[in-house]
Design an enzyme around this catalytic site. Sequence first.
Site, short mmCIF file in Angstrom:
data_model
loop_
_atom_site.label_atom_id
_atom_site.label_comp_id
_atom_site.label_asym_id
_atom_site.label_seq_id
_atom_site.Cartn_x
_atom_site.Cartn_y
_atom_site.Cartn_z
N TYR A 24 -59.56 43.40 -9.79
CA TYR A 24 -60.80 43.57 -10.56
C TYR A 24 -60.58 44.58 -11.68
O TYR A 24 -61.02 44.36 -12.82
CB TYR A 24 -61.91 44.04 -9.62
CG TYR A 24 -63.19 44.46 -10.30
CD1 TYR A 24 -64.05 43.51 -10.84
CD2 TYR A 24 -63.56 45.80 -10.38
CE1 TYR A 24 -65.24 43.89 -11.45
CE2 TYR A 24 -64.74 46.19 -10.98
CZ TYR A 24 -65.58 45.22 -11.51
OH TYR A 24 -66.75 45.60 -12.12
N SER A 55 -66.27 47.71 -16.96
CA SER A 55 -66.44 48.59 -15.81
C SER A 55 -65.57 49.82 -15.99
O SER A 55 -64.51 49.74 -16.61
CB SER A 55 -66.03 47.87 -14.52
OG SER A 55 -66.05 48.76 -13.42
#
Length: 262
Positions: A157, A146
């Site tokens: 995350y 990501s």
Amino acid sequence: MSAAHFANRFAAKVLVVTGAAQGIGRSVALRAVQEGGRVLFVDRADFVGDVAAEADSSNAAAFTADLETFDGAAAAMEFAAERFGGIDILINNIGGAIRMRPYADFEPAQIDAEIRRSLMPTLYGCHAVLPHLFAGGGGTIVNVSSNATRGIHRVPYSAAKGGVNALTQALAMELAERNIRVVATAPGGTQAPPRRVPRNAAGDSEQEEAWMADVVQQVKQSSFMKRYGTIEEQAAPILFLASDEASYITGSVLAVAGGDLG
């Protein structure tokens, strides 16, 4: 270009695609079948079998497993190797932020949950597939990371995806002599249909919805193109990196985020 242009790109190849029940993983797995691959669709959602059936091909099979455990990852790889005679390509697509909130507001158990979802399935998947790639004399691993390694309200995350990037680079260096490429894409914000399995099963509070709105604004503003990408715009680079067209690319993390490198 349409999938038909690459009709035989994965002929004679066996692919394992994780997180294949919805979103980017679904698109990648279905396209890989269209392009000639024999594909195992893996997810812990029981409707992954329905998704594999959409391919309408004997080259598509489904396996239900919890890839947040090593046993789940190992079982999926064993099933693929038994069903299709080996494994050539693994696409690790499991992950996704569960909650959006400032780091100071995360509880310890929530931090652990983010790491389990967005780092451990890729770590376990890479480890579990290696005996099968060694047996076949080589292969390719594509990790889906990501660009949120730089972003707000999802620090755990972000840390997990930073770990995916490090894993990709270190493992590529270690495995090049074994004829195994390890690469990654780093998607930015991506438009997708409503999730059949929610991001946060507990639901978002009004405050969390406001924090999510902040994230959406930040993601769009950080992109040169000032928009989210499409699922198709994410699937295409993943499949390119998985294919022999990318045979001289390893250890690279390709940002697919409209100019935002993360």
